[in-house]
Design a protein around this motif. Structure first.
Motif, PDB file in Angstrom:
ATOM      1  N   SER A   1       0.774  -1.152   0.092  1.00 36.73           N
ATOM      2  CA  SER A   1      -0.103   0.166   0.119  1.00 36.73           C
ATOM      3  C   SER A   1       0.874   1.263  -0.207  1.00 36.73           C
ATOM      4  CB  SER A   1      -0.941   0.005   1.005  1.00 36.73           C
ATOM      5  OG  SER A   1      -1.887  -0.924   1.116  1.00 36.73           O
ATOM      6  N   LYS A   2       2.065   1.118  -0.474  1.00 38.15           N
ATOM      7  CA  LYS A   2       2.936   2.510  -0.564  1.00 38.15           C
ATOM      8  C   LYS A   2       2.887   2.871  -2.029  1.00 38.15           C
ATOM      9  CE  LYS A   2       6.500   0.706   2.734  1.00 38.15           C
ATOM     10  NZ  LYS A   2       7.772   0.282   2.882  1.00 38.15           N
ATOM     11  N   ILE A   3       3.193   4.320  -2.118  1.00 40.33           N
ATOM     12  CA  ILE A   3       3.178   5.064  -3.278  1.00 40.33           C
ATOM     13  C   ILE A   3       4.754   4.979  -3.765  1.00 40.33           C
ATOM     14  CG2 ILE A   3       3.232   7.297  -4.280  1.00 40.33           C
ATOM     15  CD1 ILE A   3       0.987   8.259  -2.279  1.00 40.33           C
ATOM     16  N   LEU A   4       4.617   4.467  -5.105  1.00 44.81           N
ATOM     17  CA  LEU A   4       6.013   4.214  -5.843  1.00 44.81           C
ATOM     18  C   LEU A   4       6.407   5.453  -6.582  1.00 44.81           C
ATOM     19  CD1 LEU A   4       5.661   0.432  -7.106  1.00 44.81           C
ATOM     20  CD2 LEU A   4       6.714   1.387  -5.003  1.00 44.81           C
ATOM     21  N   TYR A   5       5.190   5.974  -6.942  1.00 49.43           N
ATOM     22  CA  TYR A   5       5.612   7.334  -7.884  1.00 49.43           C
ATOM     23  C   TYR A   5       4.317   8.127  -8.024  1.00 49.43           C
ATOM     24  CZ  TYR A   5       7.025  10.053 -12.066  1.00 49.43           C
ATOM     25  OH  TYR A   5       7.410  11.038 -12.980  1.00 49.43           O
ATOM     26  N   SER A   6       4.639   9.281  -7.947  1.00 53.53           N
ATOM     27  CA  SER A   6       3.326  10.350  -8.210  1.00 53.53           C
ATOM     28  C   SER A   6       3.762  11.460  -9.109  1.00 53.53           C
ATOM     29  CB  SER A   6       2.951  10.639  -6.894  1.00 53.53           C
ATOM     30  OG  SER A   6       4.050  11.675  -6.202  1.00 53.53           O
ATOM     31  N   LEU A   7       2.784  12.126  -9.630  1.00 49.16           N
ATOM     32  CA  LEU A   7       2.898  13.036 -10.585  1.00 49.16           C
ATOM     33  C   LEU A   7       1.858  14.126 -10.538  1.00 49.16           C
ATOM     34  CD1 LEU A   7       4.460  14.749 -12.956  1.00 49.16           C
ATOM     35  CD2 LEU A   7       3.548  12.934 -14.502  1.00 49.16           C
ATOM     36  N   VAL A   8       1.801  15.351 -10.822  1.00 49.65           N
ATOM     37  CA  VAL A   8       0.935  16.334 -10.755  1.00 49.65           C
ATOM     38  C   VAL A   8       0.963  16.746 -12.137  1.00 49.65           C
ATOM     39  CG1 VAL A   8      -0.315  18.108  -9.786  1.00 49.65           C
ATOM     40  CG2 VAL A   8       0.727  16.361  -8.323  1.00 49.65           C
ATOM     41  N   LEU A   9      -0.171  16.937 -12.865  1.00 50.01           N
ATOM     42  CA  LEU A   9      -0.048  17.693 -14.314  1.00 50.01           C
ATOM     43  C   LEU A   9      -0.871  18.748 -14.055  1.00 50.01           C
ATOM     44  CD1 LEU A   9      -0.223  14.626 -16.779  1.00 50.01           C
ATOM     45  CD2 LEU A   9       1.845  15.815 -16.003  1.00 50.01           C
ATOM     46  N   GLU A  10      -1.057  19.643 -15.022  1.00 48.82           N
ATOM     47  CA  GLU A  10      -1.578  21.129 -14.846  1.00 48.82           C
ATOM     48  C   GLU A  10      -3.370  20.806 -15.579  1.00 48.82           C
ATOM     49  OE1 GLU A  10       0.315  24.000 -17.396  1.00 48.82           O
ATOM     50  OE2 GLU A  10       1.974  24.071 -16.041  1.00 48.82           O
ATOM     51  N   SER A  11      -3.402  19.854 -16.323  1.00 48.65           N
ATOM     52  CA  SER A  11      -4.859  19.592 -16.841  1.00 48.65           C
ATOM     53  C   SER A  11      -5.194  18.338 -16.123  1.00 48.65           C
ATOM     54  CB  SER A  11      -4.638  19.340 -18.242  1.00 48.65           C
ATOM     55  OG  SER A  11      -5.865  18.965 -18.833  1.00 48.65           O
ATOM     56  N   PRO A  12      -6.572  18.269 -15.824  1.00 48.12           N
ATOM     57  CA  PRO A  12      -7.089  16.843 -15.348  1.00 48.12           C
ATOM     58  C   PRO A  12      -6.834  15.850 -16.228  1.00 48.12           C
ATOM     59  CG  PRO A  12      -8.863  18.872 -15.366  1.00 48.12           C
ATOM     60  CD  PRO A  12      -7.562  19.305 -16.112  1.00 48.12           C
ATOM     61  N   ILE A  13      -6.688  14.551 -15.898  1.00 43.90           N
ATOM     62  CA  ILE A  13      -6.567  13.308 -16.550  1.00 43.90           C
ATOM     63  C   ILE A  13      -7.786  12.602 -16.845  1.00 43.90           C
ATOM     64  CG2 ILE A  13      -5.060  11.206 -16.676  1.00 43.90           C
ATOM     65  CD1 ILE A  13      -3.028  12.550 -14.622  1.00 43.90           C
ATOM     66  N   LEU A  14      -7.873  12.153 -18.117  1.00 48.97           N
ATOM     67  CA  LEU A  14      -9.106  11.644 -18.407  1.00 48.97           C
ATOM     68  C   LEU A  14      -9.008  10.022 -18.467  1.00 48.97           C
ATOM     69  CD1 LEU A  14     -12.177  11.541 -19.951  1.00 48.97           C
ATOM     70  CD2 LEU A  14     -10.859  11.483 -21.940  1.00 48.97           C
ATOM     71  N   PHE A  15      -7.515   9.467 -18.874  1.00 54.71           N
ATOM     72  CA  PHE A  15      -7.441   8.145 -19.114  1.00 54.71           C
ATOM     73  C   PHE A  15      -5.771   7.974 -18.797  1.00 54.71           C
ATOM     74  CE2 PHE A  15      -6.231   4.572 -21.775  1.00 54.71           C
ATOM     75  CZ  PHE A  15      -7.009   3.716 -21.162  1.00 54.71           C
ATOM     76  N   ALA A  16      -5.362   6.892 -18.098  1.00 53.51           N
ATOM     77  CA  ALA A  16      -4.230   6.300 -17.914  1.00 53.51           C
ATOM     78  C   ALA A  16      -4.061   4.967 -17.736  1.00 53.51           C
ATOM     79  CB  ALA A  16      -3.418   7.025 -16.766  1.00 53.51           C
ATOM     80  N   GLU A  17      -3.041   4.351 -18.534  1.00 54.12           N
ATOM     81  CA  GLU A  17      -3.023   2.848 -18.553  1.00 54.12           C
ATOM     82  C   GLU A  17      -1.343   2.370 -18.702  1.00 54.12           C
ATOM     83  OE1 GLU A  17      -4.596   0.724 -21.740  1.00 54.12           O
ATOM     84  OE2 GLU A  17      -3.866   1.814 -23.218  1.00 54.12           O
ATOM     85  N   PHE A  18      -1.274   1.329 -18.020  1.00 51.00           N
ATOM     86  CA  PHE A  18       0.310   0.685 -18.086  1.00 51.00           C
ATOM     87  C   PHE A  18       0.455   0.269 -19.656  1.00 51.00           C
ATOM     88  CE2 PHE A  18      -0.206  -0.038 -13.693  1.00 51.00           C
ATOM     89  CZ  PHE A  18       1.224   0.542 -13.295  1.00 51.00           C
ATOM     90  N   HIS A  19       1.795   0.255 -19.883  1.00 53.11           N
ATOM     91  CA  HIS A  19       2.028  -0.671 -21.221  1.00 53.11           C
ATOM     92  C   HIS A  19       1.728  -2.087 -20.964  1.00 53.11           C
ATOM     93  CE1 HIS A  19       4.560  -2.621 -24.261  1.00 53.11           C
ATOM     94  NE2 HIS A  19       4.486  -1.427 -25.029  1.00 53.11           N
ATOM     95  N   PRO A  20       1.143  -2.861 -21.920  1.00 52.31           N
ATOM     96  CA  PRO A  20       0.846  -4.092 -21.516  1.00 52.31           C
ATOM     97  C   PRO A  20       1.811  -4.896 -21.248  1.00 52.31           C
ATOM     98  CG  PRO A  20      -0.448  -3.208 -23.393  1.00 52.31           C
ATOM     99  CD  PRO A  20       0.602  -2.276 -23.210  1.00 52.31           C
ATOM    100  N   ARG A  21       3.180  -4.738 -21.595  1.00 50.47           N
ATOM    101  CA  ARG A  21       4.349  -5.851 -21.315  1.00 50.47           C
ATOM    102  C   ARG A  21       5.422  -4.955 -20.734  1.00 50.47           C
ATOM    103  NH1 ARG A  21       0.685  -8.534 -22.984  1.00 50.47           N
ATOM    104  NH2 ARG A  21       0.861 -10.263 -24.273  1.00 50.47           N
ATOM    105  N   ASN A  22       5.220  -3.620 -20.242  1.00 49.64           N
ATOM    106  CA  ASN A  22       6.360  -3.056 -19.651  1.00 49.64           C
ATOM    107  C   ASN A  22       5.573  -2.296 -18.570  1.00 49.64           C
ATOM    108  OD1 ASN A  22       8.613  -1.748 -18.697  1.00 49.64           O
ATOM    109  ND2 ASN A  22       9.176  -0.950 -20.701  1.00 49.64           N
ATOM    110  N   ASN A  23       5.819  -2.464 -17.349  1.00 48.95           N
ATOM    111  CA  ASN A  23       5.414  -1.777 -16.282  1.00 48.95           C
ATOM    112  C   ASN A  23       5.745  -0.284 -15.739  1.00 48.95           C
ATOM    113  OD1 ASN A  23       3.606  -3.963 -15.874  1.00 48.95           O
ATOM    114  ND2 ASN A  23       4.570  -4.757 -14.386  1.00 48.95           N
ATOM    115  N   ASP A  24       7.092  -0.304 -16.742  1.00 56.90           N
ATOM    116  CA  ASP A  24       7.797   1.113 -16.087  1.00 56.90           C
ATOM    117  C   ASP A  24       7.378   2.230 -17.205  1.00 56.90           C
ATOM    118  OD1 ASP A  24       9.566  -0.174 -14.375  1.00 56.90           O
ATOM    119  OD2 ASP A  24      10.870  -0.664 -15.870  1.00 56.90           O
TER     120      ASP A  24
END
Length: 505
Positions: A103-126
């Motif tokens: 339950s830890k945060i590994l990475y966080s980012l704040v953008l100027e615009s609201p985010i509609l959609f975000a997804e992992f790469h299907p074969r690369n979690n980075d």
């Protein structure tokens, strides 16, 4: 439910009615949901003012994780391939990468615009793909390790591709539009992550090759004033479903014989309403569309061949999100009030799979016991004529150690407890097995501390203090008294030692 017991010939593969529903204990509205690859865990993003994330155990119907970080409505949730990580995006522009086992945060980012959609790469979690809600902003390809953000501008990619083709071949390629002026409104990886599909405000679909980062193909699906709202892919990678602003769902082929060809269109010919969400079924045979209406909770299910199979009508409230279970004929929908409805189909368990001679009875029958059926047999009788069908007497005494070892070796069976066998029901042709962590652990139920009132176990551990408020003061006084007694004992021992030393002198 054991998947091996389900009889595929007797069960229905289309949900029919609401079996149960899930509600947040603190009555916070749900906004989006996503299953992990096995469908054992359901991650739910909540709406404002507290944009928390709840992870439900779908079998036990209990909350196993409660995560806090977002200050706005959670719009998107994506699971990593191995099920260890969770990617959440909010309306306040925050993007968070969670490690679910701790339950830890590994990475966080704040953008100027609201985010509609975000997804992992299907074969690369980075790597992850981010689609912003503000018009005119380009999708972003983010690398978690290097924090590098690559904006994906379709117009610049098209022009660079045309220049390369002109310099190498001397002709303008026909696969792209040289006068392209569209803006990306949605983007998504395909099932294997080899390509990125962009939908724009001109009714066009652009295909980007991920390795070379060049535009591979562009094709038109609707008129120039149509906006692409969502792109979904089937599990077998044969179809692509596109939802657009002209109230039509389009099924497009991804097979090599008729690549990117329109197969058929789906729409509501009665109400003429927009579609809020769309998805494929787990067996790739059905297309699902959730209606965008304030007071109608309607879900349409079509077959890939084009016929309408079901029209599921829920409560008299609008629909926010709809998803299909990865393995079972189950649909999960979220209403405007934030209630999570679970639609299931009829199934019948086939217990005869355990034993071929097993018979299921419609009614209870009275059993007639034989006269000597349960009589105790004498094990000392070496001349017992009954055998167990193998050819030797089961009641014969074992006289030597060699016979004892042989009998034990016959009865022993090797059981491997170190490795996990591959379950065919939990895998597909193109995907390997995944890791599933133990979700029940009080230490990692939430990312906030136990003293925080937002912690789901706060009331459990602080209930005694509320009932007996004097316990804290009493415990503190007892500890002080113990310290004082220890100090007194130390002083007395020092005095005794000093007196003894003086006497000796």
């Amino acid at each position: 439910m054991n998947l091996c017991l389900i009889d595929p010939f007797k069960q229905s593969d289309v949900p029919e009615a609401v079996e149960y529903y899930l509600v947040d204990p603190k009555n916070i509205k749900s906004n989006c949901a996503s299953f992990n690859r096995r469908g054992t865990l359901l991650a739910v993003g909540c709406a404002s003012p507290i944009g928390k994330i709840l992870v439900w155990d779908f079998d036990t119907k209990k909350i196993v994780r409660t995560l806090y970080h977002h200050n706005g409505c959670v719009n998107s949730i994506s699971w990593s391939r191995n099920g260890k990580k969770l990617l959440t995006a909010s309306n306040d522009g925050s993007l968070v990468l969670w490690d679910l086992p701790t339950s830890k945060i590994l990475y966080s980012l704040v953008l100027e615009s609201p985010i509609l959609f975000a997804e992992f790469h299907p074969r690369n979690n980075d790597l992850c793909l981010i689609v912003l809600q503000t018009k005119g902003t380009d999708p972003i390809l983010l690398n978690f390790k290097t924090s590098e953000q690559i904006p994906l501008n379709i117009k610049s990619l098209v022009t660079s591709y045309i220049k390369k083709e002109e310099n190498s071949k001397g002709t303008i390629p026909t696969s792209v539009n040289s006068n392209y002026n569209g803006m990306a409104t949605f983007a998504s990886f395909n099932r294997k992550g080899e390509k990125i599909f962009f939908g724009d405000s001109c009714g066009m679909i652009s295909v980007l090759d991920f390795k070379s980062m060049t535009i591979d193909r562009q094709f038109k699906i609707a008129s120039s004033n149509t906006t692409v709202k969502q792109i979904e892919f089937s599990r077998n990678h044969r179809y692509m479903l596109v939802s657009s602003s002209d109230k039509v769902l389009r099924l497009i082929s991804l097979e090599s014989t008729n690549l990117y060809q329109l197969i058929r269109e789906y729409q509501d010919s009665v109400n003429r309403m927009h579609w809020k969400k769309c998805c494929f079924s787990s067996n790739n045979e059905y297309v699902v569309g959730g209606m965008n209406h304030k007071s109608i909770h309607s879900i349409f299910i079509w077959s890939v061949s084009g016929s309408l199979v079901k029209d599921l009508e829920g409560p008299k409230e609008g629909l926010v999100d709809v998803i299909w279970h990865p393995l079972r004929p189950i649909i999960v929908s979220i209403s405007f009030t934030g209630v999570i409805y679970v639609w299931t189909a009829y199934f019948e368990e086939n217990w005869s799979s355990f034993a071929p001679d097993f018979q299921e009875l419609e009614e209870n029958l009275e059993y007639v016991e034989n006269e000597d059926e349960f009589d105790v047999k004498d094990s000392d009788n070496e001349n017992n004529s009954e055998t167990n069908g193998i050819g030797h007497n089961p009641y014969k005494k074992i006289k030597t150690q060699q016979e004892l070892n042989e009998k034990n070796s016959e009865e022993e069976e090797f059981v491997d407890v170190d490795h996990n066998d591959r379950i065919t029901e939990f895998s597909s042709d193109e995907e390997e097995d995944l890791f599933c962590f133990s979700a029940i652990d009080d230490r990692y139920v939430s990312n906030v501390k136990l003293d925080d009132p937002r912690h789901p176990l706060y009331e459990k551990y602080h209930q005694k203090d509320k009932e007996n408020p004097s316990t804290l003061s009493s415990t503190s006084t007892t500890t002080i008294q113990k310290k004082e007694e220890i100090q007194k004992k130390e002083k007395s021992t020092k005095k005794e030692r000093s007196s003894d030393s003086k006497k000796r002198k």
